[in-house]
Scaffold this motif. Structure first.
Motif, PDB file in Angstrom:
ATOM      1  N   ASN A  29       0.730  -1.120  -0.081  1.00  0.00           N
ATOM      2  CA  ASN A  29      -0.147   0.087  -0.037  1.00  0.00           C
ATOM      3  C   ASN A  29       0.955   1.118   0.196  1.00  0.00           C
ATOM      4  O   ASN A  29       0.266   2.289   0.123  1.00  0.00           O
ATOM      5  N   SER A  30       2.095   1.173  -0.152  1.00  0.00           N
ATOM      6  CA  SER A  30       2.981   2.301  -0.178  1.00  0.00           C
ATOM      7  C   SER A  30       2.808   3.210  -1.182  1.00  0.00           C
ATOM      8  O   SER A  30       2.672   4.626  -0.913  1.00  0.00           O
ATOM      9  N   ARG A  36      -0.063   5.520   0.100  1.00  0.00           N
ATOM     10  CA  ARG A  36       0.250   6.603   1.305  1.00  0.00           C
ATOM     11  C   ARG A  36       1.146   7.661   0.952  1.00  0.00           C
ATOM     12  O   ARG A  36       1.216   8.606   1.587  1.00  0.00           O
ATOM     13  N   LEU A  49      -3.796   9.791   3.272  1.00  0.00           N
ATOM     14  CA  LEU A  49      -4.370   8.221   3.722  1.00  0.00           C
ATOM     15  C   LEU A  49      -3.042   7.899   4.602  1.00  0.00           C
ATOM     16  O   LEU A  49      -3.186   6.547   5.336  1.00  0.00           O
ATOM     17  N   HIS A  50      -1.788   8.479   4.468  1.00  0.00           N
ATOM     18  CA  HIS A  50      -0.847   7.964   5.781  1.00  0.00           C
ATOM     19  C   HIS A  50      -1.279   8.096   7.135  1.00  0.00           C
ATOM     20  O   HIS A  50      -1.890   9.100   7.663  1.00  0.00           O
ATOM     21  N   ASP A  51      -1.310   7.095   7.890  1.00  0.00           N
ATOM     22  CA  ASP A  51      -1.657   7.034   9.245  1.00  0.00           C
ATOM     23  C   ASP A  51      -3.131   6.889   9.496  1.00  0.00           C
ATOM     24  O   ASP A  51      -3.578   7.329  10.558  1.00  0.00           O
TER      25      ASP A  51
END
Length: 300
Positions: A90-91, A94, A103-105
Motif C-alpha cells: 500500500n506504499s 500513502r 491516507l498516511h496513518d
C-alpha cells in the motif's frame, strides 16, 4: 470636625502578591510570543497544504455529516490489493506522488477510512469552528492554541503555589515561568504541529485545566463539588484525546479524601459522585463512538 476616613492600606500580603504579577505576566507574554514565532516563523510554510485536507478537519466534517468515518473515498486500487494492510503493497497509496497524502496513518476498516486518534480535538475545537464559520481550522494553530492554554494554566497553578512561600523572589518567579514555558515538551510539539501533536497538545491542555479545577475544589469549603465535576469532565475529554491519561484521573480522588478528613461522609459521597459520574459518562460515549467505528467499544 472628625477627619475624613482614609482608604484602608493594602496589607503586606496583598502587596507582595500584586507586586509579583509583572514577573508572571511579562515572562508569560515572552513565552507565548516565542510559541507564535515558532509556528509562523519556523514551521508555517506554503507546502503544508490546505487545512481542509488535514485529518482533524476531515474528522470534523465527518461528524458534521453524522458519520464516524472520514468523508474521503478509498482508492479503488487499494481495496483490490492482495493485502491492503501490507505496507509494501500500500506504499503507493500513502505517498504524495499518488495524490493520497491524507491516507498516511489512517485506519482502513470495512471499506472506509478512519482517524484513529482521539476525537476530542474535533469535538471541542474543529467541529465548533466549522459549524460557526463554515471553514476549516489549521491544525498548526490548534497545537499553538492548546499549548498556550496548557502553559497559562501551569502559570496560574505556579502562582497559587508561590503564594505559600511569601519570601519567594519575584525574579525567581519569572524564572519559574520561563522554565514552565521552555523546559518542557511544548517547544518540541510546536516544531512539528501535525495530527499527532494535535491530540497530544489537546490532552495536555485538558489535564492542566483539570488540575486547575482540582486546586479550586481543594481551596473551597462550599460548592467544591462543582469544581470537582468540572475537573472530571476535563479528564474525561483528555482521556478521549489520549487514552493513557486515564491513570492520571486518580487525582480526582484527592479532593474527595480531603473532604472526608475535614467534614463527614455525606459530603465526601457527594464529591465522589462529582468525581466519578462525568468521567464515566464520557467514557461510555467514547465506547459508543468506538463501536460505531470499529464494531467494538474497546477497539481504539
Amino acid at each position: 470636625m472628625p477627619p475624613a476616613p482614609r482608604a484602608p492600606a493594602i496589607d503586606a500580603l496583598s502587596f507582595r502578591i500584586l507586586s509579583r504579577w509583572p514577573f508572571l505576566f511579562s515572562p508569560s507574554a515572552l513565552v507565548i510570543a516565542v510559541y507564535v514565532w515558532i509556528i509562523f516563523g519556523a514551521v508555517w510554510e506554503p507546502n503544508i497544504g490546505p487545512p481542509e485536507g488535514q485529518p482533524y478537519n476531515l474528522q470534523a466534517e465527518g461528524l458534521r455529516l453524522g458519520r464516524t468515518s472520514l468523508p474521503i473515498p478509498v482508492p479503488s486500487g487499494l481495496l483490490t490489493l492482495a493485502d491492503p494492510y501490507d505496507p509494501a503493497q500500500n506504499s503507493a497509496y500513502r505517498s504524495s506522488s499518488a495524490g493520497a497524502v491524507g491516507l498516511h496513518d489512517l485506519s482502513l476498516y470495512d471499506g472506509k477510512l478512519y482517524l484513529y486518534f482521539g476525537p476530542t480535538p474535533a469535538v471541542v475545537l474543529f467541529l465548533p469552528w466549522l459549524l460557526l464559520t463554515g471553514r476549516a481550522f489549521p491544525e498548526e494553530l490548534a497545537v499553538l492554541l492548546f499549548c498556550t492554554i496548557g502553559f497559562l494554566g501551569s502559570v496560574w497553578l505556579f502562582h497559587r503555589l508561590a503564594r505559600s512561600f511569601q519570601r519567594t523572589s519575584p525574579i525567581l518567579l519569572g524564572a519559574g515561568v520561563i522554565a514552565l514555558g521552555f523546559a518542557s515538551g511544548i517547544p518540541t510539539l510546536l516544531l512539528r504541529p501535525a495530527v499527532y501533536e494535535v491530540a497530544i497538545s489537546c490532552g495536555y491542555a485538558l489535564v492542566i485545566l483539570a488540575v486547575v479545577f482540582i486546586e479550586r475544589a481543594l481551596d473551597q469549603r462550599r460548592g467544591w463539588e462543582r469544581w470537582l465535576a468540572l475537573a472530571s469532565v476535563a479528564f474525561g475529554f483528555a482521556i478521549a484525546a489520549r487514552p493513557p491519561i486515564l491513570f492520571g484521573a486518580l487525582a480526582l480522588l484527592v479532593p474527595v479524601v480531603a473532604a472526608y478528613r475535614r467534614t463527614n461522609a455525606v459530603s465526601s459521597v457527594k464529591g465522589l459522585a462529582a468525581a466519578v459520574v462525568p468521567i464515566l459518562v464520557l467514557g461510555l460515549v467514547v465506547m459508543v463512538y468506538n463501536a460505531g467505528r470499529f464494531g467494538s467499544p474497546f477497539e481504539f
